[in-house]
Design an enzyme around this catalytic site. Structure first.
Site, PDB file in Angstrom:
ATOM      1  N   HIS A 115       0.822  -1.221   0.000  1.00 22.37           N
ATOM      2  CA  HIS A 115       0.000   0.000   0.000  1.00 22.37           C
ATOM      3  C   HIS A 115       0.852   1.265   0.000  1.00 22.37           C
ATOM      4  CE1 HIS A 115      -4.148  -1.571   0.848  1.00 22.37           C
ATOM      5  NE2 HIS A 115      -3.434  -2.648   1.151  1.00 22.37           N
ATOM      6  N   ASN A 138      -2.636 -10.466   1.026  1.00 26.68           N
ATOM      7  CA  ASN A 138      -3.915  -9.870   1.419  1.00 26.68           C
ATOM      8  C   ASN A 138      -5.081 -10.848   1.416  1.00 26.68           C
ATOM      9  OD1 ASN A 138      -5.575  -7.309   1.955  1.00 26.68           O
ATOM     10  ND2 ASN A 138      -6.631  -8.225   0.213  1.00 26.68           N
TER      11      ASN A 138
END
Length: 867
Positions: free
Chosen positions: A533, A723
């Site tokens: 991210h 994720n």
């Protein structure tokens, strides 16, 4: 007859014949999304636009010549006469977001010639989302397609009319002269001036440090270090919002109220689509706990806030937990009047907090406790990117060479050698058979502070042996804490070895839980947040600031940036901020983001390439005889095996693509936009990592290909790998607890007696308590879902994203290769010889399976960091 006669385009299609003296028209089709009646912020939008249209044409489009410049305007492309969208009034706006198609007719003007761009002016009161514009039968050319995909606000909000280019691709020096002004002007607009307040209609991409996580006006408990711009806490830059500084401390940026989190500034085209936003809101309602927490805690205080047994936890998935009524819920309903609130405030008699069954316990409720599954998840679980080759025994700390754990490790050497299939420790080291999951050095500097909070954490180091059947066997777990009489005395370390029965067996289970807790926090804050991210956001910003939409590298990378800035902005607002969900659900608590900043000191861009990472961790060695240039030391390493296939497919696609536009290395060096882009990433976006040795030099095609491959890998496959398995493995808290509240009890204590008499209860009193478990499960359920508008690797949301046939052919080959990889993954997961691909818990490794359906699937590689 006109010079424009019946011609054929490059595809052999006949073009329309035009006669002199007639008004020649070019038919166009415009596809857009109106601001609809159910818009979250403005339900009257569509009705206002209908009223506007009764007063005249409100959306105009002008063609810009790609072949003829206007001498009176610095030879920028000549403008055609305005054309207007037809039937705006009669087109019914759907209640929900949906495309609407309009006709438009342009007057053909030979002095304009073939268009390469168009200007769009919106004179309505409300914005609309312009998707595509298509021209048919353009004289001298044929069909021309514009991919716009942008919100167009009323003209009063812009200094210049909006410009959109055709789906052609040009390097800066190859851009037709009449379009160069518009290309450069558009980039200037996107850069902004670095000072203005940014509004929702702005399109400015700019950088800032992480100074927006704290709320200093609330007192010292809400203050956190500024991340970025210092050697102590370096960090990738985030998108600038333009909010004013905090009143009590101007070093910090003021924060939005929680209920206005969705209004946080990101460039308008980076915002979630209506479809994505509705999904995120619907699945995110359980996270409303963030601001309800004090009331819930008060309720839980009247009863034990513990799971009394593993069966209690199973009720989360099999029936849900019924909570008592809360009198404040009505006020919350009034604050967020969205129908989706039923997800958390049930009125139908159903039990709230009913979660899907996590995969790790779906087939077998106890397999997670086995040593085999514990070790397998280091290769094929949620965080398979940390395990490394053990280089020496005993393993010593690099923090303080004078502090040695030789004695603790040597005590267990004999017991370890009982499990080495006849080898000595020295022989196993020499044969590359010993591996480690080592969090000792990463955590030890923080333990003195973390353990002053409610957490009680060890720094762990796990040693494992690679068996002849290809699986890993845990040999020992070291648990270390700072010496109680001061760091100058070193640390206290205990070493535990596998045991199955009695108190020793329970303590071994606790030791594995402490390892999982370390791994859980490191995964969430560093492997997931920091390395995907946060690390990718500067590339998003720089690409939009320095590479025109006409640039081939912009077209290559753009799909891999979708939704990332919006997602990260929301995370800063509700997830990683002081007192946010991450601080409440992972053990570093208030030190969480600071810890990730210290870890960023070791981040080096070229090492993010998968082969380089595997070699650095010692789990692979360079070997040109192998297909991907590396030989895995753990042959059955599902993340690495599948990852190398995906990496290779991405790299082949990137090489095919880049070589179409860059015929020589000199073209890379002479590309002004590319060089400014690469310089800005290093000097601004990752400005705390300026050391030239940490970056490619961007002087040849090889470096360009490697750079773009790494960016796409991080945004797509690496993020998917760390994720989308969160719920499968972490949705069952005992398998991956996020915090511990006490140390291993000492013999003779009441806690030790409980450990002997009721092992499960002792285990549950040690790990994450009930409220934080519900918070954590709610969070990772959201993060593990694919939304309904997801676009996966090898796909594009716009089929005609480029006009270059050879590029589309190369992209087709990329998609075919990914389909072949999917078939191979299915085959390997069905082959019992690959024991690490499924394991005792019967969870097949599909996290690098390229495609997926919507929802909680445990597979699929989206193009971007989009959730």
């Amino acid at each position: 007859m006109s010079q424009v006669d019946q011609l054929s385009d490059e595809n052999g299609n006949k073009r329309t014949k035009y006669e002199e003296g007639e008004i020649k028209k070019i038919k166009g089709t415009v596809v857009l999304l109106k601001k609809n009646l159910l818009d979250f912020n403005d339900p009257a939008a569509s009705l206002t636009d209908r009223f506007d249209d009764f007063r005249g044409h409100k959306v105009s489009l002008q063609l810009i010549s790609a072949v003829n410049g206007d001498p009176g305007k610095e030879f920028r492309g000549k403008l055609g006469k305005p054309a207007y969208l037809e039937d705006w009034i009669t087109k019914i706006t759907p209640l929900t977001a949906a495309d609407v198609t309009f006709n438009v007719n342009f007057e053909w003007e030979e002095e304009v010639g073939v268009p390469g761009a168009l200007l769009v002016k919106n004179s309505h009161h409300n914005e609309f989302y312009l998707k595509t514009v298509t021209l048919e039968d353009v004289p001298g050319h044929g069909r021309i397609h514009f991919v716009c995909n942008s919100w167009v606000y009323p003209a009063e909000y812009y200094k210049n009319d909006r410009v959109f280019f055709t789906n052609q691709t040009y390097l800066p020096t190859e851009t037709p002269q009449p379009l160069r002004y518009y290309r450069e002007e558009e980039l200037l607009t996107l850069r902004g001036n670095g000072t203005e307040k940014l509004e929702e209609w702005d399109r400015v991409y700019d950088y800032d440090v992480y100074n927006d996580l704290s709320e200093p006006e609330k007192g010292p408990e809400h203050a956190r270090p500024i991340l970025g711009g210092s050697t102590e806490y370096p960090y990738p830059r985030r998108g600038r919002t333009g909010r004013p500084p905090a009143e009590t401390d101007p070093r910090y940026e003021s924060r939005l109220p929680l209920l206005k989190s969705l209004s946080i500034y990101v460039p308008r085209d980076e915002r979630f689509s209506y479809l994505k936003l509705s999904d995120v809101v619907a699945y995110g309602l359980k996270s409303v706990f963030q601001f309800l927490r004090p009331e819930f805690e008060a309720q839980f205080d009247s009863t034990p806030s513990e799971f009394d047994s593993l069966e209690d936890i199973l009720k989360l998935y099999e029936g849900g937990i019924k909570l008592p009524d809360f009198p404040f819920l009505e006020s919350i309903r009034r604050e967020i009047p969205l129908p989706m609130l039923k997800e958390i405030f049930r009125t139908d008699g159903e039990r709230p907090f009913h979660f899907p069954m996590p995969q790790v316990i779906e087939e077998d409720k106890t397999a997670w406790r086995t040593d085999e599954e514990f070790a397998r998840e280091m290769l094929a679980g949620l965080n398979p990117v940390v395990i490394r080759l053990l280089q020496e025994f005993p393993p010593n700390s690099k923090l303080n060479p004078k502090v040695s754990n030789d004695e603790a490790s040597s005590k267990t050497k004999e017991r370890m050698e009982e499990n080495l299939e006849g080898l000595t420790i020295e022989e196993a080291l020499k044969c590359n058979k010993l591996f480690t999951l080592d969090y000792h050095d990463a955590l030890m500097p923080y333990l003195s502070r973390i353990n002053l909070t409610s957490a009680k954490i060890y720094a762990t180091r796990t040693l494992l042996f690679l068996k002849s059947d290809g699986t890993l066997k845990p040999l020992a777990i070291e648990l270390s804490v700072p010496h109680p009489d001061g760091d100058q005395l070193g640390e206290v370390t205990e070493v535990y070895t596998p045991a199955e029965h009695g108190a020793e067996g329970t303590i071994w289970q606790l030791a594995k839980a402490y390892v999982a807790i370390n791994d859980s926090g490191y995964h969430q804050l560093i492997c997931h947040w920091l390395h995907t991210h946060a690390a990718i956001e500067p590339f998003v910003i720089a690409t939009n600031r320095q590479l025109s939409v006409l640039h081939p590298i912009h077209k290559l990378l753009h799909p891999h940036f979708r939704d990332t800035m919006n997602l990260n902005a929301l995370a800063r607002q509700t997830l990683i901020n002081a007192g946010g969900l991450l601080e409440r659900t992972v053990f570093p608590a208030k030190y969480a983001m600071e810890w990730s900043a210290v870890a960023y000191k070791d981040w080096v861009f070229p090492e993010q390439a998968l082969p380089a990472d595997l070699i650095k961790r010692g789990v692979a060695v360079e070997d040109p005889k192998y297909p991907h240039g590396v030989r895995l030391l753990i042959e059955d390493y599902p993340y690495a095996v599948d990852g190398l296939e995906i990496w290779s497919a991405i790299k082949t696609w990137v090489e095919d693509y880049c070589f179409l536009y860059y015929k020589t290395d000199d073209m890379v060096q002479e590309d002004s936009e590319l060089q400014l882009w690469w310089n800005e990433i290093r000097e601004k976006g990752h400005g705390d990592k300026k050391n030239a040795s940490w970056w490619h030099k961007m002087q040849n095609r090889k470096e360009l290909v490697e750079t773009c491959t790494i960016i796409i890998w991080i945004a797509s496959a690496l993020h998917a790998a760390v994720n989308f398995g969160q719920y499968a493995y972490g949705g069952y808290i005992p398998n991956r607890p996020a915090m511990s509240r006490r140390f291993i009890p000492k013999p003779g204590s009441l806690e030790y007696d409980e450990l002997e008499s009721n092992p499960d209860k002792a285990f549950l009193k040690t790990v994450t308590p009930q409220l934080q478990s519900i918070l954590g499960i709610s969070l990772i359920e959201i993060l593990s879902r694919h939304t309904s508008d997801e676009v996966f690797l090898g796909q594009r949301d716009t089929p005609e994203w480029t006009a270059d046939k050879k590029t589309l052919e190369a992209f087709g080959r990329f998609g075919q290769k990914l389909a072949e990889i999917e078939d191979r993954i299915i085959s390997m997961n069905s082959d019992e010889n690959w024991k690490n691909r499924v394991g005792p818990a019967k969870v097949p490794y599909t996290l690098l399976f390229p495609s997926s359906e919507v929802g909680l699937t445990g597979k699929g590689i989206p193009n971007s960091v989009s959730i």
